[in-house]
Every structure is written in structure tokens, then in C-alpha cells.
Motif scaffolding. Sequence first.
Motif, PDB file in Angstrom:
ATOM      1  N   ALA A   1       6.426   3.599  -9.904  1.00  0.00           N
ATOM      2  CA  ALA A   1       7.284   3.329  -8.749  1.00  0.00           C
ATOM      3  C   ALA A   1       8.246   2.161  -8.941  1.00  0.00           C
ATOM      4  CB  ALA A   1       6.419   3.057  -7.521  1.00  0.00           C
ATOM      5  N   PHE A   2       7.986   1.289  -9.904  1.00  0.00           N
ATOM      6  CA  PHE A   2       8.839   0.111 -10.099  1.00  0.00           C
ATOM      7  C   PHE A   2       8.907  -0.197 -11.582  1.00  0.00           C
ATOM      8  CE2 PHE A   2       9.937  -4.358 -10.316  1.00  0.00           C
ATOM      9  CZ  PHE A   2      10.839  -4.533  -9.277  1.00  0.00           C
TER      10      PHE A   2
ATOM     11  N   PRO B   1       0.802  -1.227   0.000  1.00  0.00           N
ATOM     12  CA  PRO B   1       0.000   0.000   0.000  1.00  0.00           C
ATOM     13  C   PRO B   1       0.837   1.281   0.000  1.00  0.00           C
ATOM     14  CG  PRO B   1       0.073  -0.901   2.199  1.00  0.00           C
ATOM     15  CD  PRO B   1       0.804  -1.878   1.314  1.00  0.00           C
ATOM     16  N   THR B   2       0.153   2.393  -0.261  1.00  0.00           N
ATOM     17  CA  THR B   2       0.760   3.725  -0.262  1.00  0.00           C
ATOM     18  C   THR B   2       0.088   4.606   0.793  1.00  0.00           C
ATOM     19  OG1 THR B   2      -0.840   4.642  -1.815  1.00  0.00           O
ATOM     20  CG2 THR B   2       1.115   3.577  -2.760  1.00  0.00           C
ATOM     21  N   ARG B   3       0.633   5.787   0.953  1.00  0.00           N
ATOM     22  CA  ARG B   3       0.063   6.763   1.891  1.00  0.00           C
ATOM     23  C   ARG B   3      -1.394   7.080   1.554  1.00  0.00           C
ATOM     24  NH1 ARG B   3       3.223  12.057   3.850  1.00  0.00           N
ATOM     25  NH2 ARG B   3       1.758  12.712   5.449  1.00  0.00           N
ATOM     26  N   ALA B   4      -1.713   7.047   0.275  1.00  0.00           N
ATOM     27  CA  ALA B   4      -3.079   7.372  -0.151  1.00  0.00           C
ATOM     28  C   ALA B   4      -4.110   6.451   0.485  1.00  0.00           C
ATOM     29  CB  ALA B   4      -3.179   7.324  -1.674  1.00  0.00           C
TER      30      ALA B   4
ATOM     31  N   GLY C   1       1.120   8.707  -3.713  1.00  0.00           N
ATOM     32  CA  GLY C   1       0.919   7.685  -4.699  1.00  0.00           C
ATOM     33  C   GLY C   1       2.051   6.739  -5.014  1.00  0.00           C
ATOM     34  N   SER C   2       3.313   7.085  -4.793  1.00  0.00           N
ATOM     35  CA  SER C   2       4.385   6.260  -5.336  1.00  0.00           C
ATOM     36  C   SER C   2       5.462   5.843  -4.344  1.00  0.00           C
ATOM     37  CB  SER C   2       5.047   6.996  -6.503  1.00  0.00           C
ATOM     38  OG  SER C   2       4.124   7.141  -7.546  1.00  0.00           O
TER      39      SER C   2
END
Length: 197
Positions: A153-154, A75-78, A174-175
Motif C-alpha cells: 500500500a505504500f 488500520p484496514t477494513r480487515a 487489506g490495502s
Amino acid sequence: MTDRLPVALPKAYRLLNHGPTVLVGSAHAGRRNVMAAAWSMPVDFSPPKVAVVIDRNTLTRELVDASGEFSLNVPTRAIARETLAVGSISGRDTDKFAPGTGVRAFEGSQIGAPLIEGCLAWLECRVIPEPHNQERYDLFLGEVVAAWADPRAFRDGHWQFGTAETRESAGSGGSRSLHYIAGGNFFETGEAFEVKP
């Protein structure tokens, strides 16, 4: 649906190698669940394998035991609020995918366990039966049968946390991957840097 870039299975371990919090998706016989887990890691390259701790008292454990498969989602901060929520409530009492929870899922390509929207990486895993480890330590080994990543991100087999594109996306949460400390506190992956020998 979130854009997904196929990840070569020999590189799938890199999606977890930096120690993020993961969301464990599970499903069996029309029931599905998701839980947060801080204890997961890659354990082999070929075939790619992962380990994750799934407590014996959870609905996720019941579903994984029954189906022999699970997903790991980074997961991300979002979706930090949703990550904390799915790790704090029981799927036996609450449908974590009900409208209003903010948790959205989509189908994988190789397994029936849900993949979670808003993540950076998705690993579809089949349980490698190790009854002693599962019963004594709640430790599950899984063979990664499909792996996906958000191309922001990858890509090219590596995380892109230090790029300008990633920094711009990170402002929206997001990333960058999410890492759980305790008591509702998280941090995001920081700037990447290289050390030459």
C-alpha cells in the motif's frame, strides 16, 4: 508477522496525510492498551512530528503520560471490527489484547508501546512535552522516531491506493486505510487520481 517496509522519516508524514482513523498504542510498567482515534495529523517534516487527541479519562492517556511515548497504527477494513471495539470499550475494564479479541500486537524498534497487526502503517512516537496543550486540549505532539508501511500500500514515498495490486488486495480489506464517520460507520480510501496544474 506482517511484512514491513522501512519509511524514511522525512516521508513519514505521508502515512497520515490522508486523514485515516488510527489506533493509538501505549504501554508502561507492564500494562498496555490500544484505543481508536479519529483526530490525528502530521504537523512537521524534519524532524517528523504528529499530533493526536487522547482524552484525559482513558487508560491510553495514563500510559502515555507515564511513558512519554505512543504508537500510531493505520488500520484496514480487515480489522474494522477490532478498531470499533477498541474505540468503544475501556482498557481499564477489558484487556484489549486478550485471546478472543482479535487484536494482535508486536514490538516496535524504538519504543515500548505496541504496534498493531493488520495495519498499513506504523509510527513510533515520543511525546514532545506541551503541558498546556495536553491539559487544556488533550492534544499530544509526538516526534516520529521510526516509521513502517505495508509495501502493498505504500512504497517509493507514496500511497499506492490506485494500483491494480492494491485493488486486488483491497477486496480482502487489506490495502486501503479506514476512515471513521460515526455510529459504527467507516469508509475506505478510494481510487487515487492525479491533477496536473
